[in-house]
Design a protein around this motif. Structure first.
Motif, PDB file in Angstrom:
ATOM      1  N   MET A 143     -16.208  36.527 -15.197  1.00 53.51           N
ATOM      2  CA  MET A 143     -16.459  37.947 -15.449  1.00 53.51           C
ATOM      3  C   MET A 143     -15.471  38.815 -14.659  1.00 53.51           C
ATOM      4  O   MET A 143     -14.949  39.801 -15.181  1.00 53.51           O
ATOM      5  CB  MET A 143     -17.900  38.309 -15.064  1.00 53.51           C
ATOM      6  CG  MET A 143     -18.963  37.709 -15.982  1.00 53.51           C
ATOM      7  SD  MET A 143     -18.845  38.299 -17.669  1.00 53.51           S
ATOM      8  CE  MET A 143     -19.336  39.983 -17.480  1.00 53.51           C
ATOM      9  N   LYS A 144     -15.199  38.439 -13.398  1.00 52.50           N
ATOM     10  CA  LYS A 144     -14.236  39.195 -12.591  1.00 52.50           C
ATOM     11  C   LYS A 144     -12.844  39.122 -13.196  1.00 52.50           C
ATOM     12  O   LYS A 144     -12.110  40.118 -13.230  1.00 52.50           O
ATOM     13  CB  LYS A 144     -14.216  38.677 -11.153  1.00 52.50           C
ATOM     14  CG  LYS A 144     -15.413  39.105 -10.350  1.00 52.50           C
ATOM     15  CD  LYS A 144     -15.341  38.593  -8.929  1.00 52.50           C
ATOM     16  CE  LYS A 144     -16.616  38.955  -8.173  1.00 52.50           C
ATOM     17  NZ  LYS A 144     -16.612  38.412  -6.819  1.00 52.50           N
ATOM     18  N   GLU A 147     -12.785  41.425 -16.169  1.00 48.44           N
ATOM     19  CA  GLU A 147     -12.735  42.822 -15.730  1.00 48.44           C
ATOM     20  C   GLU A 147     -11.338  43.190 -15.239  1.00 48.44           C
ATOM     21  O   GLU A 147     -10.831  44.274 -15.550  1.00 48.44           O
ATOM     22  CB  GLU A 147     -13.771  43.062 -14.633  1.00 48.44           C
ATOM     23  CG  GLU A 147     -15.202  43.052 -15.124  1.00 48.44           C
ATOM     24  CD  GLU A 147     -16.220  43.084 -13.987  1.00 48.44           C
ATOM     25  OE1 GLU A 147     -15.803  43.137 -12.811  1.00 48.44           O
ATOM     26  OE2 GLU A 147     -17.424  43.051 -14.292  1.00 48.44           O
ATOM     27  N   ASN A 148     -10.698  42.287 -14.494  1.00 45.54           N
ATOM     28  CA  ASN A 148      -9.342  42.556 -14.002  1.00 45.54           C
ATOM     29  C   ASN A 148      -8.347  42.669 -15.143  1.00 45.54           C
ATOM     30  O   ASN A 148      -7.459  43.529 -15.128  1.00 45.54           O
ATOM     31  CB  ASN A 148      -8.899  41.469 -13.029  1.00 45.54           C
ATOM     32  CG  ASN A 148      -9.647  41.505 -11.711  1.00 45.54           C
ATOM     33  OD1 ASN A 148     -10.216  42.535 -11.345  1.00 45.54           O
ATOM     34  ND2 ASN A 148      -9.666  40.389 -11.006  1.00 45.54           N
ATOM     35  N   ALA A 151      -8.912  45.976 -16.892  1.00 46.04           N
ATOM     36  CA  ALA A 151      -8.375  47.083 -16.077  1.00 46.04           C
ATOM     37  C   ALA A 151      -6.853  47.130 -16.196  1.00 46.04           C
ATOM     38  O   ALA A 151      -6.273  48.215 -16.295  1.00 46.04           O
ATOM     39  CB  ALA A 151      -8.795  46.905 -14.618  1.00 46.04           C
TER      40      ALA A 151
END
Length: 158
Positions: A143-144, A147-148, A151
């Motif tokens: 998930m991180k 998200e990165n 972004a």
């Protein structure tokens, strides 16, 4: 006129042995002196003899002491450069263990990723709490990463 080849063997005649020793000693000291002059390196020579009570030291006793001390200090400081066989093998073993540990972690992560896809297709969830915790960590990590990437994509598009 060419020189004849010298037979390298113990000289039994004491006077001939002593004169040969003196000539060769002089030649060795000359070579060490030339080496220091031509190459600009520090060097010393210590020659012990049964003919003299004291050993011959070049350039002098204090210079030889300084060279020996410099050598000893350098060998203590450069232990990583002067590696003996045992320490070399130990370093290789430690490096191989680190690589093996890293490979185990990568394999476990790939197994968990494969299990995650299988669970998404309807396979039953794992039975143990440890496996569920690992699965949770993997999901959080993924998930991180997502998200990165999102972004980064939104920053590029603006």
């Amino acid at each position: 006129m060419t020189r004849k080849k010298v037979k390298l063997a113990y000289i039994s005649d004491a006077t001939a042995r002593k004169s040969t020793y003196k000539k060769r000693k002089k030649g060795i000291i000359k070579k060490v002196s030339e080496l220091t002059i031509l190459c600009g390196i520090p060097a010393c020579a210590i020659i012990s003899s049964p003919f003299d009570s004291k050993p011959e030291v070049w350039p002098d006793l204090e210079g030889a002491r300084q060279m020996i001390q410099r050598y000893l200090n350098a060998s203590v400081l450069d232990q990583s450069k002067n590696v003996n066989q045992e320490s070399f093998i130990m370093q290789r073993i430690a490096k191989a263990r680190d690589q093996l540990k890293k490979q185990h972690q990568e394999n476990r992560e790939k197994e968990m990723t494969l299990s995650l896809f299988q669970y998404m297709e309807g396979k039953d969830l794992p039975d143990t709490v440890e496996e569920l915790k690992e699965l949770d960590k993997l999901i959080e990590k993924n998930m991180k990463e997502i998200e990165n990437k999102l972004a980064a994509l939104t920053c590029e598009s603006t």
